[in-house]
Design an enzyme around this catalytic site. Sequence first.
Site, mmCIF file in Angstrom:
data_model
loop_
_atom_site.group_PDB
_atom_site.id
_atom_site.type_symbol
_atom_site.label_atom_id
_atom_site.label_comp_id
_atom_site.label_asym_id
_atom_site.label_seq_id
_atom_site.Cartn_x
_atom_site.Cartn_y
_atom_site.Cartn_z
ATOM 1 N N THR A 72 0.860 -1.186 0.000
ATOM 2 C CA THR A 72 0.000 0.000 0.000
ATOM 3 C C THR A 72 0.895 1.235 0.000
ATOM 4 O O THR A 72 1.981 1.204 0.565
ATOM 5 C CB THR A 72 -0.866 -0.028 1.281
ATOM 6 O OG1 THR A 72 -1.795 -1.087 1.159
ATOM 7 C CG2 THR A 72 -1.599 1.287 1.524
ATOM 8 N N GLY A 92 -10.939 -1.755 3.134
ATOM 9 C CA GLY A 92 -10.066 -1.579 4.299
ATOM 10 C C GLY A 92 -10.081 -0.140 4.810
ATOM 11 O O GLY A 92 -11.008 0.634 4.541
HETATM 12 N N1 ASP Z 1 -4.414 -1.153 5.000
HETATM 13 C C1 ASP Z 1 -4.646 -1.843 3.764
HETATM 14 C C2 ASP Z 1 -5.975 -2.542 3.841
HETATM 15 O O1 ASP Z 1 -6.291 -3.099 4.867
HETATM 16 C C3 ASP Z 1 -3.599 -2.853 3.422
HETATM 17 C C4 ASP Z 1 -2.164 -2.460 3.685
HETATM 18 O O2 ASP Z 1 -1.883 -1.347 4.117
HETATM 19 O O3 ASP Z 1 -1.260 -3.291 3.446
HETATM 20 O O4 ASP Z 1 -6.673 -2.589 2.855
#
Ligand code: ASP
Length: 360
Positions: free
Chosen positions: A223, A253
């Site tokens: 991300t 998310g």
């Molecule tokens: N926070 C992101 C989600 O849960 C994923 C990530 O940051 O790796 O969609």
Amino acid sequence: MNWFIMVILSLFQFENKNYMARSLTKGILLSLFASLALVGPLKAQEKAANVVMVLHGGAGTILPEYMDEEKSAEISGRLTAALSAGYALWEKGASSLDMVEAAIVVLENSPAFNAGRGAVFTYDGHNELDASIMYGASQDAGAVAGVTNIKNPIIAARAVMENSPHVLLSREGAEKFAESQDIERADSAYFYTRKAYEALQRVQAAEENGGSINPLPDDKMGTVGAVALDKDGHISAGTSTGGMTNKRWGRIGDSPLPGAGTYANDATLGVSCTGHGEYFIRQSVAYDMHALMAYKGLTVDEAANAIIQSKLKSINALGGLIALDKDGNAALSFNTVGMYRAYITKTGEITIRFFEEEVE
Ligand code: ASP
């Protein structure tokens, strides 16, 4: 110094146990001391001053052994290019919104990150993208969630903020809105990367064998997020992601949710999060950073430490964040093995780190 106190306490505790156990433990602890004395404690939390832009490229189990030279060069190269794009705008006196958007577009266009082009795959073999952006001067925010054919979701998120009366648009509705804004589209082939597809297959094989439906540690990195402070003192923050490998049922998310994955307020800070989104949503992590600073008077570094290293760790919530306060102090914190992270100072000095490292 918590580890030091714990070591001393354990030495005392073992005074009453049998001799063998005592000497073995002392041996292990002494070697631990020796190795710490040699390399110094590794830090998963760092701070920097005079920063104009800070980025992350995801937190997780990016073990050094998975990091070949090519991958490392692509990630560092893109982080550098993203910082340079933001910095060039900063030098011209552009808005922090432009800086954040420009930096995130560079990262979204790389297949190396789980955002835009390199987004992870859903359970059904698609790519559903989420992004948000927030402007600290007005606290306006815009976001898109679950979009499948927008090349740069961060551009769509900004358009939602500036050209619609809403904050968060989702799925086909968001795509229709993007079309009305002439925002560039991409077909599903554009979002295919072998790396992300193989990750889906690994996760699904593990699931069939009775494993968790959550991704394996190395399959959910990448991300991206950016926080910038412009010459007028305005802070912006943005986050973009493909979410988590094997997500299903239209799962969304924290990344497209202002207050959870992204937040900006000129009075305090801008912040972008990465990690296990369900926890970040429940804990309102991004807003909590603001609240700790606004109501409790914590510094940005203290707030990041309290949330990532203490609160989230205590509930086994994995992830990290980058934050930048109104005076240019940055905090970068993660409770995972690594977090791709980078920042640039007013003088143009760039720092890039992947893992826990000794920091001054
Ligand atoms: N926070 C992101 C989600 O849960 C994923 C990530 O940051 O790796 O969609």
